[in-house]
Structure formats: structure tokens, C-alpha cells
Motif scaffolding. Structure first.
Motif, mmCIF file in Angstrom:
data_model
loop_
_atom_site.group_PDB
_atom_site.id
_atom_site.type_symbol
_atom_site.label_atom_id
_atom_site.label_comp_id
_atom_site.label_asym_id
_atom_site.label_seq_id
_atom_site.Cartn_x
_atom_site.Cartn_y
_atom_site.Cartn_z
ATOM 1 N N TYR A 1 9.068 72.916 5.516
ATOM 2 C CA TYR A 1 9.714 72.823 6.831
ATOM 3 C C TYR A 1 8.847 73.373 7.968
ATOM 4 O O TYR A 1 8.752 72.734 9.028
ATOM 5 N N PRO A 2 8.189 74.554 7.831
ATOM 6 C CA PRO A 2 7.385 75.059 8.957
ATOM 7 C C PRO A 2 6.286 74.094 9.399
ATOM 8 O O PRO A 2 6.098 73.870 10.605
ATOM 9 N N SER A 3 5.560 73.511 8.455
ATOM 10 C CA SER A 3 4.482 72.594 8.841
ATOM 11 C C SER A 3 5.046 71.288 9.389
ATOM 12 O O SER A 3 4.447 70.654 10.258
ATOM 13 N N ILE A 4 6.208 70.886 8.916
ATOM 14 C CA ILE A 4 6.850 69.685 9.442
ATOM 15 C C ILE A 4 7.271 69.907 10.889
ATOM 16 O O ILE A 4 7.074 69.051 11.762
ATOM 17 N N ALA A 5 7.849 71.075 11.157
ATOM 18 C CA ALA A 5 8.256 71.393 12.528
ATOM 19 C C ALA A 5 7.047 71.420 13.459
ATOM 20 O O ALA A 5 7.117 70.966 14.609
#
Length: 295
Positions: A234-238
Motif C-alpha cells: 500500500y505505501p508504494s502504491i499510494a
């Protein structure tokens, strides 16, 4: 980040579909896709039924409802059905075939570009944005690096970004064929398949000669054997600028999957690791499991 429920990719009975969406109406979803994307012979629900279901969902859920079209249009009858879907007059349409793009563009109808359209660069995106594309679902094999590059390229062209919706969970749809793999596996001709894919609620598993899970066969669709799960990423996607996470329906346990994703979208820490594969997001083979960075 918003959550969407993708179209059901498997052939379920009408009763199972209605029960499934009754449960989904209670979930924290922002977008719900409805319709048949794989095979026109799957007629448990017709266009009028999907529209009726969409109206029912609209009365008990705040989620946007979108109609999804076929990913492989092969016959005049399918093109005629697709035309009626594009002219539904109520809901936005997800185009999964360029025939749908043309029909929607001619009618100046804003649309969602589904993952089957194979859009990989800003120049192709610009063409379709001019046709009415408002939300883009990149092909499932796109990596985070490719997505960042494409969006930077789009900014460099001075084109406003569409919403970006990433396929985050479920069996990955990899390819489509004129042949029906499920019918062939049961020694049935495609024209007399007797809807045998309805016997496999999550497709038919296929293994390599060494006995390792390799693919899932779903009618004319080839899917991943493993479940893609990008929750830990999720962090890298955001950081990539993704606006929507797509969760692809499974026959069991979807409410729990949605709750896990909703919690992370609401600020909970993502897990360090999850079961499933995430290789494509990291530029690796799709079946690989790569440790998420930045969790």
C-alpha cells in the motif's frame, strides 16, 4: 484511496450473484462493477437484470455502479449486445474492448478503460482521454515503475491525469482466447459447452508437469493460479498516485478482504507480508512473492 469491487469474472448462478451483491451492498466500497466480461454465453443475468440490480444497490449503498463490457468481442450478436450496454442511459461503462471505446466515443459518453485494453504509455492514454476516458485500470502486469513512468510522461504532455485504478486483489486475468479451455477440458465443443464453467466457482486449476500450480482456467480466460494481493504494498502504491484499489470477487471471504483493505485505506498500518503473489508490481514474474518495501 477508494476501494472498488471489480466485475465477477466467474460464471455463478443468478441466485449466487444476487446473494453475493446483497452482501457487498453492506461493505465499505466506493465503486461496484457489474456485468459479464468473459463470455457472452453466460446468461444467468441479462442487461436488464444488471440494471435492475444496479438500481437496488443504489437504494442501499452509496457506491458508484459501473457496467462492464466483454473483453473479447467475436460475433455480430456480441457487438449488438455491447451497443445496447453502451447505450444504457443510466450508468457509466467500463470498456474492455476497443469496440466499446468506439461506441462510447461516438456517443460522447465518459468511460472507464478496463485492464484488457492494454494501455501502456501516455500517448495511447492521450488518444483515449480525447475519446472520453476518465478512469484507467492499467493492465495487471504493469509494475509500479512502469506506472510512475507513464504518469510522468502524461504530465509532460500536458494532459490531465485520469483516475488510476489498480488491480490489487484476486486471480489475475492474463489472456483471452477464441477457444474455451473449460469446455475442452471436459471434451465438449464450445458451441455445446452446457455451461460447464458454472461447475467451477473460482475456475479450474491447472498445474505444471512438476505439480506446481500454474494457471486458473475460466472459460476463454486464462488467469493466475495464485491470488494477487497488494495490501502490504500500500505505501508504494499510494506514492504512485493510485486513486482506486480494485478487489476482484471470489466465491468466499470477500467481506473480510474488503475490511482489511478498508482499514489500511483509513490509516491502519499495512501488514509486513500477506499470502498471495505480488511479483508484477515489483517488475518480477507475476507468480513471485516479493517483500513489500516501505511498510
Amino acid at each position: 484511496m477508494k476501494l472498488s469491487l471489480g466485475p465477477v469474472l466467474f460464471y455463478w448462478s443468478r441466485r449466487k450473484l444476487l446473494d453475493f451483491y446483497a452482501e457487498m451492498a453492506e461493505q465499505p466500497l466506493d465503486i461496484i462493477y457489474l456485468g459479464e466480461t468473459v463470455c457472452s454465453k453466460r446468461r444467468a443475468m441479462q442487461l436488464g437484470d444488471w440494471l435492475g440490480l444496479a438500481r437496488e444497490l443504489g437504494s442501499c449503498s452509496q457506491a458508484e455502479r459501473v457496467l462492464s463490457g466483454l473483453a473479447l468481442v467475436e460475433a455480430a450478436s456480441e457487438l449488438s449486445s455491447l451497443k445496447r450496454l453502451c447505450e444504457n442511459g443510466e450508468l457509466r461503462v467500463e470498456a474492455n474492448d476497443m469496440a466499446a471505446v468506439q461506441l462510447l466515443s461516438e456517443r460522447r459518453c465518459p468511460f472507464v478503460a478496463g485492464p484488457a485494453l492494454n494501455l501502456y504509455n501516455a500517448y495511447a492514454l492521450r488518444e483515449l482521454i480525447d475519446c472520453g476516458l476518465q478512469r484507467w485500470v492499467p493492465p495487471v502486469e504493469c509494475s509500479g515503475a512502469l506506472l510512475r513512468s507513464c504518469l510522468r510522461q502524461l504530465d509532460g504532455l500536458g494532459v490531465p491525469r485520469p483516475e488510476v485504478e489498480l488491480f490489487a486483489y484476486g486471480h489475475l486475468p492474463l489472456a483471452y482466447s477464441a477457444r474455451c479451455f473449460t469446455a475442452r477440458a471436459e471434451n465438449r465443443p464450445k458451441d455445446d459447452c452446457q455451461f460447464c464453467c458454472q461447475h467451477y466457482a473460482e475456475g479450474m486449476s491447472m498445474s505444471s508437469q512438476e505439480g506446481e500450480p500454474l494457471f486458473t482456467l475460466n472459460g476463454i480466460q486464462t488467469m493466475s493460479a495464485g491470488i494477487s494481493n497488494l495490501l502490504a504494498d500500500y505505501p508504494s502504491i499510494a506514492d504512485c498516485g493510485v486513486d482506486v484499489l480494485r478487489l476482484s470477487p471470489r466465491s468466499e471471504g470477500m467481506a473480510e478482504v474488503i475490511r482489511d483493505y478498508a482499514a489500511v485505506c483509513a490509516g491502519a498500518l499495512p501488514p509486513m507480508a500477506v499470502s498471495g503473489c505480488n511479483g508484477y508490481w515489483h517488475g518480477r514474474p507475476g507468480m513471485a512473492t516479493v517483500e513489500a518495501m516501505g511498510s
